[in-house]
Motif scaffolding. Structure first.
Motif, PDB file in Angstrom:
ATOM      1  N   PRO A 179       1.134  -1.537   0.282  1.00  3.78           N
ATOM      2  CA  PRO A 179       0.036  -0.006   0.051  1.00  3.78           C
ATOM      3  C   PRO A 179       0.576   1.128   0.164  1.00  3.78           C
ATOM      4  O   PRO A 179       2.247   1.378   0.605  1.00  3.78           O
ATOM      5  CB  PRO A 179      -0.713  -0.196   1.005  1.00  3.78           C
ATOM      6  CG  PRO A 179      -0.605  -1.408   2.046  1.00  3.78           C
ATOM      7  CD  PRO A 179       0.736  -1.959   1.108  1.00  3.78           C
ATOM      8  N   ALA A 180       0.343   2.078  -0.549  1.00  5.56           N
ATOM      9  CA  ALA A 180       1.139   3.856  -0.749  1.00  5.56           C
ATOM     10  C   ALA A 180      -0.246   4.063  -0.784  1.00  5.56           C
ATOM     11  O   ALA A 180      -1.421   4.416  -0.766  1.00  5.56           O
ATOM     12  CB  ALA A 180       1.831   3.542  -2.212  1.00  5.56           C
ATOM     13  N   PHE A 181       0.621   5.934  -1.000  1.00  6.00           N
ATOM     14  CA  PHE A 181      -0.491   6.589   0.187  1.00  6.00           C
ATOM     15  C   PHE A 181      -2.068   6.915  -0.739  1.00  6.00           C
ATOM     16  O   PHE A 181      -3.085   7.305  -0.652  1.00  6.00           O
ATOM     17  CB  PHE A 181      -0.298   8.179  -0.083  1.00  6.00           C
ATOM     18  CG  PHE A 181      -0.578   9.365  -0.563  1.00  6.00           C
ATOM     19  CD1 PHE A 181      -0.718   9.920   1.064  1.00  6.00           C
ATOM     20  CD2 PHE A 181      -1.338  10.645  -1.068  1.00  6.00           C
ATOM     21  CE1 PHE A 181      -2.149  10.800   1.888  1.00  6.00           C
ATOM     22  CE2 PHE A 181      -1.921  11.193  -0.602  1.00  6.00           C
ATOM     23  CZ  PHE A 181      -2.540  11.689   0.862  1.00  6.00           C
ATOM     24  N   PHE A 182      -1.289   6.786  -2.346  1.00  2.00           N
ATOM     25  CA  PHE A 182      -2.779   6.677  -3.442  1.00  2.00           C
ATOM     26  C   PHE A 182      -4.558   5.588  -2.595  1.00  2.00           C
ATOM     27  O   PHE A 182      -4.917   5.715  -2.634  1.00  2.00           O
ATOM     28  CB  PHE A 182      -2.799   6.734  -4.664  1.00  2.00           C
ATOM     29  CG  PHE A 182      -3.636   6.829  -5.797  1.00  2.00           C
ATOM     30  CD1 PHE A 182      -4.396   7.991  -5.892  1.00  2.00           C
ATOM     31  CD2 PHE A 182      -4.343   5.319  -5.963  1.00  2.00           C
ATOM     32  CE1 PHE A 182      -5.713   8.026  -6.535  1.00  2.00           C
ATOM     33  CE2 PHE A 182      -5.937   5.565  -6.090  1.00  2.00           C
ATOM     34  CZ  PHE A 182      -6.071   6.363  -6.816  1.00  2.00           C
ATOM     35  N   ASP A 183      -3.201   4.413  -2.385  1.00  2.00           N
ATOM     36  CA  ASP A 183      -4.302   3.359  -2.028  1.00  2.00           C
ATOM     37  C   ASP A 183      -4.971   4.008  -0.633  1.00  2.00           C
ATOM     38  O   ASP A 183      -6.344   3.653  -0.618  1.00  2.00           O
ATOM     39  CB  ASP A 183      -3.831   2.321  -1.030  1.00  2.00           C
ATOM     40  CG  ASP A 183      -2.687   2.120  -2.361  1.00  2.00           C
ATOM     41  OD1 ASP A 183      -3.045   0.945  -3.323  1.00  2.00           O
ATOM     42  OD2 ASP A 183      -1.950   2.082  -2.694  1.00  2.00           O
ATOM     43  N   TYR A 184      -4.292   4.543   0.899  1.00  5.60           N
ATOM     44  CA  TYR A 184      -5.010   5.155   1.787  1.00  5.60           C
ATOM     45  C   TYR A 184      -6.220   6.882   0.823  1.00  5.60           C
ATOM     46  O   TYR A 184      -7.082   6.751   2.097  1.00  5.60           O
ATOM     47  CB  TYR A 184      -3.303   6.095   2.565  1.00  5.60           C
ATOM     48  CG  TYR A 184      -3.415   4.784   3.125  1.00  5.60           C
ATOM     49  CD1 TYR A 184      -4.007   3.867   4.006  1.00  5.60           C
ATOM     50  CD2 TYR A 184      -1.615   4.557   2.702  1.00  5.60           C
ATOM     51  CE1 TYR A 184      -3.034   2.561   4.760  1.00  5.60           C
ATOM     52  CE2 TYR A 184      -1.222   3.013   3.039  1.00  5.60           C
ATOM     53  CZ  TYR A 184      -1.488   2.279   4.556  1.00  5.60           C
ATOM     54  OH  TYR A 184      -0.975   1.301   4.763  1.00  5.60           O
ATOM     55  N   PHE A 185      -5.510   7.160  -0.056  1.00  3.22           N
ATOM     56  CA  PHE A 185      -6.345   8.162  -0.492  1.00  3.22           C
ATOM     57  C   PHE A 185      -8.048   7.821  -0.980  1.00  3.22           C
ATOM     58  O   PHE A 185      -8.673   7.884  -0.925  1.00  3.22           O
ATOM     59  CB  PHE A 185      -5.816   9.135  -1.343  1.00  3.22           C
ATOM     60  CG  PHE A 185      -6.687   9.863  -1.743  1.00  3.22           C
ATOM     61  CD1 PHE A 185      -7.025  11.597  -1.276  1.00  3.22           C
ATOM     62  CD2 PHE A 185      -7.295  10.215  -2.487  1.00  3.22           C
ATOM     63  CE1 PHE A 185      -7.981  12.094  -1.496  1.00  3.22           C
ATOM     64  CE2 PHE A 185      -8.175  12.035  -3.377  1.00  3.22           C
ATOM     65  CZ  PHE A 185      -8.659  12.327  -2.747  1.00  3.22           C
ATOM     66  N   TYR A 186      -7.528   6.561  -1.774  1.00  3.13           N
ATOM     67  CA  TYR A 186      -8.872   6.000  -1.912  1.00  3.13           C
ATOM     68  C   TYR A 186      -9.651   5.415  -0.720  1.00  3.13           C
ATOM     69  O   TYR A 186     -10.943   5.718  -1.551  1.00  3.13           O
ATOM     70  CB  TYR A 186      -8.398   5.013  -3.454  1.00  3.13           C
ATOM     71  CG  TYR A 186      -9.317   3.703  -2.972  1.00  3.13           C
ATOM     72  CD1 TYR A 186     -10.596   3.852  -4.982  1.00  3.13           C
ATOM     73  CD2 TYR A 186      -9.839   2.298  -2.571  1.00  3.13           C
ATOM     74  CE1 TYR A 186     -11.345   2.389  -4.889  1.00  3.13           C
ATOM     75  CE2 TYR A 186     -10.653   1.575  -2.632  1.00  3.13           C
ATOM     76  CZ  TYR A 186     -11.977   1.659  -3.629  1.00  3.13           C
ATOM     77  OH  TYR A 186     -12.535   1.296  -4.284  1.00  3.13           O
ATOM     78  N   LEU A 187      -8.966   4.938  -0.178  1.00  6.08           N
ATOM     79  CA  LEU A 187      -9.812   3.903   1.044  1.00  6.08           C
ATOM     80  C   LEU A 187     -10.510   5.509   1.927  1.00  6.08           C
ATOM     81  O   LEU A 187     -11.743   5.547   2.118  1.00  6.08           O
ATOM     82  CB  LEU A 187      -8.977   3.819   2.559  1.00  6.08           C
ATOM     83  CG  LEU A 187      -9.243   3.526   3.880  1.00  6.08           C
ATOM     84  CD1 LEU A 187      -9.988   2.642   3.750  1.00  6.08           C
ATOM     85  CD2 LEU A 187      -8.376   3.064   4.055  1.00  6.08           C
ATOM     86  N   SER A 188     -10.151   6.949   2.110  1.00  6.36           N
ATOM     87  CA  SER A 188     -10.150   7.359   2.545  1.00  6.36           C
ATOM     88  C   SER A 188     -11.544   7.903   1.983  1.00  6.36           C
ATOM     89  O   SER A 188     -12.885   8.793   2.103  1.00  6.36           O
ATOM     90  CB  SER A 188      -9.941   8.604   2.733  1.00  6.36           C
ATOM     91  OG  SER A 188     -10.195   9.640   3.737  1.00  6.36           O
ATOM     92  N   PHE A 189     -11.925   8.348   0.200  1.00  3.71           N
ATOM     93  CA  PHE A 189     -12.254   9.175  -0.370  1.00  3.71           C
ATOM     94  C   PHE A 189     -13.872   8.420  -0.225  1.00  3.71           C
ATOM     95  O   PHE A 189     -14.611   8.547  -0.872  1.00  3.71           O
ATOM     96  CB  PHE A 189     -11.509   9.088  -2.031  1.00  3.71           C
ATOM     97  CG  PHE A 189     -12.465   9.564  -2.987  1.00  3.71           C
ATOM     98  CD1 PHE A 189     -12.799  10.831  -3.352  1.00  3.71           C
ATOM     99  CD2 PHE A 189     -13.891   9.108  -3.796  1.00  3.71           C
ATOM    100  CE1 PHE A 189     -13.732  12.186  -3.902  1.00  3.71           C
ATOM    101  CE2 PHE A 189     -14.322  10.000  -4.685  1.00  3.71           C
ATOM    102  CZ  PHE A 189     -14.289  11.190  -4.697  1.00  3.71           C
TER     103      PHE A 189
END
Length: 234
Positions: A179-189
């Motif tokens: 997991p990288a930052f974009f994966d966590y942004f996807y989770l948040s979004f």
């Protein structure tokens, strides 16, 4: 647990463990940096009545903390320390505090009926606060999951706080996926839009608590802003 680097060779007959459980190269810095810069731009474009006075103060603090993080890990996030971790969490909390102030001011104005009477402007302002909220929680998830990006690069923890699909089905993921930052942004979004987990499951109690808080804030913002905009248009 047996750790290897990306360039290391696995002993014959032994299956390579998933990248997220191994020592790997640190995550590139640019994605999280771009997210923070985008938030600063949004804050500077918000109406002054919704920002902590003076309007430049919080963006300046956030950029100073970001520069400190970049100085410690300019290209890839590989070296961690207590001070570095505290700075990263501090940045997320400062952004969160500034956005909470904006959200409270917006909600108070909507309840009192003193907020703008232009539906388009109201939707843009509410959308900016909502998007900033998604970035804030993405930063928190990213900074806290398994000890943060530096700890994940070192493979320090086996048990994830968030269970991604690729962790459950590693045969469907690239061999070096983690997991990288974009994966966590996807989770948040997706949590902000669905108000519940989608394909990423929270495992630990703190992860569930953060997702619960995010859903509540997002729901409150969306309901009040959209309701007021519909009322204006009606």
């Amino acid at each position: 647990m047996w750790h290897v680097t990306d360039n290391a060779q696995e002993p014959p007959g032994r299956q390579l463990s998933p990248a997220w459980r191994r020592v790997t190269r640190g995550e590139p810095r640019w994605a999280s940096t771009a997210a923070v810069v985008a938030v600063v731009v949004i804050q500077l474009t918000l109406p002054a009545r919704l920002t902590v006075p003076p309007q430049w103060l919080m963006p300046a603090v956030e950029l100073a903390l970001l520069l400190a993080l970049i100085a410690a890990n300019p290209h890839r996030i590989e070296r961690g320390s207590a001070a570095y971790r505290a700075t990263g969490l501090g940045l997320a909390l400062v952004i969160g505090g500034a956005n909470a102030y904006s959200a409270v001011r917006l909600v108070a104005g909507l309840i009192r009926g003193t907020e703008t009477s232009a539906a388009g402007t109201l939707l843009l302002t509410g959308g900016a606060i909502w998007l900033t909220n998604a970035v804030i929680f993405a930063l928190l998830y990213w900074e806290l999951d398994r000890g943060g990006p530096a700890a994940r690069a070192q493979g320090e923890r086996d048990v994830p706080d968030f269970l991604f699909v690729q962790m459950q089905s590693p045969d469907l993921a690239p061999p070096h996926w983690e997991p990288a930052f974009f994966d966590y942004f996807y989770l948040s979004f997706t949590n902000s839009t669905a108000f519940s987990p989608t394909d990423v499951m929270p495992v630990t109690r703190w992860a569930k608590a953060l997702m619960l808080a995010q859903s509540a804030v997002s729901l409150l913002t969306v309901v009040l802003v959209v309701a007021r905009a519909v009322n204006i248009l009606g």
